[in-house]
Design an enzyme around this catalytic site. Sequence first.
Site, PDB file in Angstrom:
ATOM      1  N   THR A 220       0.819  -1.219   0.000  1.00 15.96           N
ATOM      2  CA  THR A 220       0.000   0.000   0.000  1.00 15.96           C
ATOM      3  C   THR A 220       0.854   1.271   0.000  1.00 15.96           C
ATOM      4  OG1 THR A 220      -0.119  -0.122   2.401  1.00 15.96           O
ATOM      5  CG2 THR A 220      -1.933  -1.121   1.165  1.00 15.96           C
TER       6      THR A 220
ATOM      7  N   CYS B 168      17.614   5.530  -3.410  1.00 14.61           N
ATOM      8  CA  CYS B 168      17.166   6.200  -4.632  1.00 14.61           C
ATOM      9  C   CYS B 168      18.214   7.155  -5.199  1.00 14.61           C
ATOM     10  CB  CYS B 168      15.856   6.932  -4.365  1.00 14.61           C
ATOM     11  SG  CYS B 168      15.819   7.850  -2.816  1.00 14.61           S
TER      12      CYS B 168
ATOM     13  N   GLN C 144      15.672  16.486  -3.294  1.00 14.96           N
ATOM     14  CA  GLN C 144      14.901  15.247  -3.172  1.00 14.96           C
ATOM     15  C   GLN C 144      13.426  15.516  -2.915  1.00 14.96           C
ATOM     16  OE1 GLN C 144      18.628  13.321  -0.910  1.00 14.96           O
ATOM     17  NE2 GLN C 144      16.883  11.937  -0.974  1.00 14.96           N
TER      18      GLN C 144
ATOM     19  N   SER D 227       8.296  11.988  -2.367  1.00 14.45           N
ATOM     20  CA  SER D 227       8.032  10.549  -2.514  1.00 14.45           C
ATOM     21  C   SER D 227       9.077   9.703  -1.806  1.00 14.45           C
ATOM     22  CB  SER D 227       7.973  10.172  -4.002  1.00 14.45           C
ATOM     23  OG  SER D 227       9.206  10.416  -4.643  1.00 14.45           O
TER      24      SER D 227
ATOM     25  N   ARG E 200      15.721  18.028   1.116  1.00 16.76           N
ATOM     26  CA  ARG E 200      14.348  17.719   0.723  1.00 16.76           C
ATOM     27  C   ARG E 200      13.708  18.987   0.166  1.00 16.76           C
ATOM     28  NH1 ARG E 200      12.716  12.642   0.491  1.00 16.76           N
ATOM     29  NH2 ARG E 200      13.007  12.144   2.681  1.00 16.76           N
TER      30      ARG E 200
ATOM     31  N   HIS F 118      13.639  12.998  -8.014  1.00 14.78           N
ATOM     32  CA  HIS F 118      14.826  13.559  -7.365  1.00 14.78           C
ATOM     33  C   HIS F 118      15.729  14.199  -8.421  1.00 14.78           C
ATOM     34  CE1 HIS F 118      13.641  11.716  -3.740  1.00 14.78           C
ATOM     35  NE2 HIS F 118      14.648  10.889  -3.505  1.00 14.78           N
TER      36      HIS F 118
END
Lengths: 358, 358
Positions: A33, A150, A177, A180, A257, A264
């Site tokens: 999920t 990532c 970044q 997500s 962030r 990204h």
Amino acid sequence: MLNTLSNPNSLRHDDGSADTPVIAPMIAIVGATGAVGVELMRCLEKRGFPVGALRLLASARSAGSTLPYGADQVQVDELRDDSFAGVDVALFSAGATISRRYAPIAVAAGAMVVDNSSAFRMQADVPLVVPEVNGATLAGHNGIVANPNCVAAIMTMALAPLHRAAPIRRVFAATYQSASGAGAAAMEELRQATAAHLEDRPFEAKVLPHPYAFNLFSHNADIDGESGYNGEELKAAAETRRILDTPDLPIGITCVRVPVLRAHSIALSVEFGRPVSPDEARDLLAAAPGVRVVDDRAANHFPMPSEASGVDDVLVGRIRTDLGDPSGHTLALFVSGDQLLKGAALNAVQILERLLGR
Amino acid sequence: MLNTLSNPNSLRHDDGSADTPVIAPMIAIVGATGAVGVELMRCLEKRGFPVGALRLLASARSAGSTLPYGADQVQVDELRDDSFAGVDVALFSAGATISRRYAPIAVAAGAMVVDNSSAFRMQADVPLVVPEVNGATLAGHNGIVANPNCVAAIMTMALAPLHRAAPIRRVFAATYQSASGAGAAAMEELRQATAAHLEDRPFEAKVLPHPYAFNLFSHNADIDGESGYNGEELKAAAETRRILDTPDLPIGITCVRVPVLRAHSIALSVEFGRPVSPDEARDLLAAAPGVRVVDDRAANHFPMPSEASGVDDVLVGRIRTDLGDPSGHTLALFVSGDQLLKGAALNAVQILERLLGR
């Protein structure tokens, strides 16, 4: 639901040969999920992966809900010790704690694990793989393959084609970044915090530690007391070294962030052992699978999250001789890649494809 | 309206002595309705600057409107050749084309000009000034003083205190620049584009060349065909060299527009001629006027646009030995500063204060 494996253990030492008995494995997704879980399903479907059966696993909280896969609605079950019976491949994306506990259980039950968490990434007997970069290391796995951080996945896609031609001597990186990377809840928090800001309503952040609307902040991973680097930076650097097989490569990196939803970006200064011209770099990158050069100076068109989102390729541009190094040994680059795709789900499915010799 | 100057020309060669005859100059603001224009008025008011009279100048389009200053509403007049009669100080913030045309007219009319555009910044007889860094160069002006590019102003505030103690050998920088740097219309476009995105409505960008909602892109200044650097990057580097008086300092910089409203951030890797420890750097920065060290590793609290916006100080943190340079000669830093304040209006008013010996 289609076939399952004739011999699940054949996956364990798959050599990519054409006569592999694997037809359509039963796949479990742990963390189904989450933001990456949803993308894993999309990638499997979009790439026409022969899914024999799909088992969606999540916390007790999400159990009982359903998620669409093709024309079906698939029920989400609670992750438990006995969840892996009959499973051929388990794709984990529910954090390192869950992976540490359940990945060995999945392996013991006969499943091959591709783990998107940081749990096993630096473990010597677990390959850490970006298929286009170091796919050959897959041969050494013992049931678990680690999917990289990532930033490391996206960064190595840009660095590896250059490194093959001219060994890299050091890297300075600053990241941009997206939400997500902190999961679906962080993406929703960015949306809600921004809506509140636009309407001049108060908003209390619950997922991320700082206000996110029209704001940016140093990545919230814990800071290493000695170096002052945060956990994200140390992971990205260590994994980049491991994927490129450059154990001593100095990497300075600042992870930030930014209020972007899902791709990204990274500003890179890359020093080589010899001068590399922008033209040479452009040619090397243009020829690299999974990389798209977006470097139109006249139109001021370079990699952007809006054009990297939902796209498999990693976009690379702003390719120029770095003026911070008068010797001409350093190139500047700007990279954007979808954190949920090449930075997570797509890379995991590509690993699976390699394992199955597709 | 208060006094005007007894002798406007005394401003021209102000030496900061106590007996300067300047009491309360008549100030003209060119570009009064812009983002910086509004902040110039706020800075003058907030700092209790003795404004003798205020003349607000803008394009014909804005003429006739009024802007608040203290308890007054001040009318905005159209900028014309005869706008500078009686003006002691003209603060220009309406772009380089306007400055090139009207600053000489203002000087000829007897005014002292502080220019926020790029028009005169590299002109040898025009000091380019960040008062805390190179305020002494003001003495050499001939009627015009240039206010630096916002990135250069904010970056030199962080670099200069370190450079004084240990000469800087090179700089790598990646910026996170807010909408305000492109003006009030860009800030409004960011708000509107974001609202449209959240409501799933189409939005056509008019001010900036790329979608801005939850997106970032390489700074849209024109690209220099030879170097591949954009105009913003070349300006920021050249002006940083001029302000620090380091004509040969190599600076590699990537300028990126991020979806933040009004403070710029910069990730820096700064190489020194000798090893500089994070503790030494922290002490030097903490003692520097106009700089605030925000570097709480335990609380993960570092410079952020949300805390730099509306704040005079430039925030500096993430101070650590850069792992991209094993010699220990390089420090990593992260900086946030209000583009409209230290990056523009505040610095202009501080220049004015120095000129008036306040």
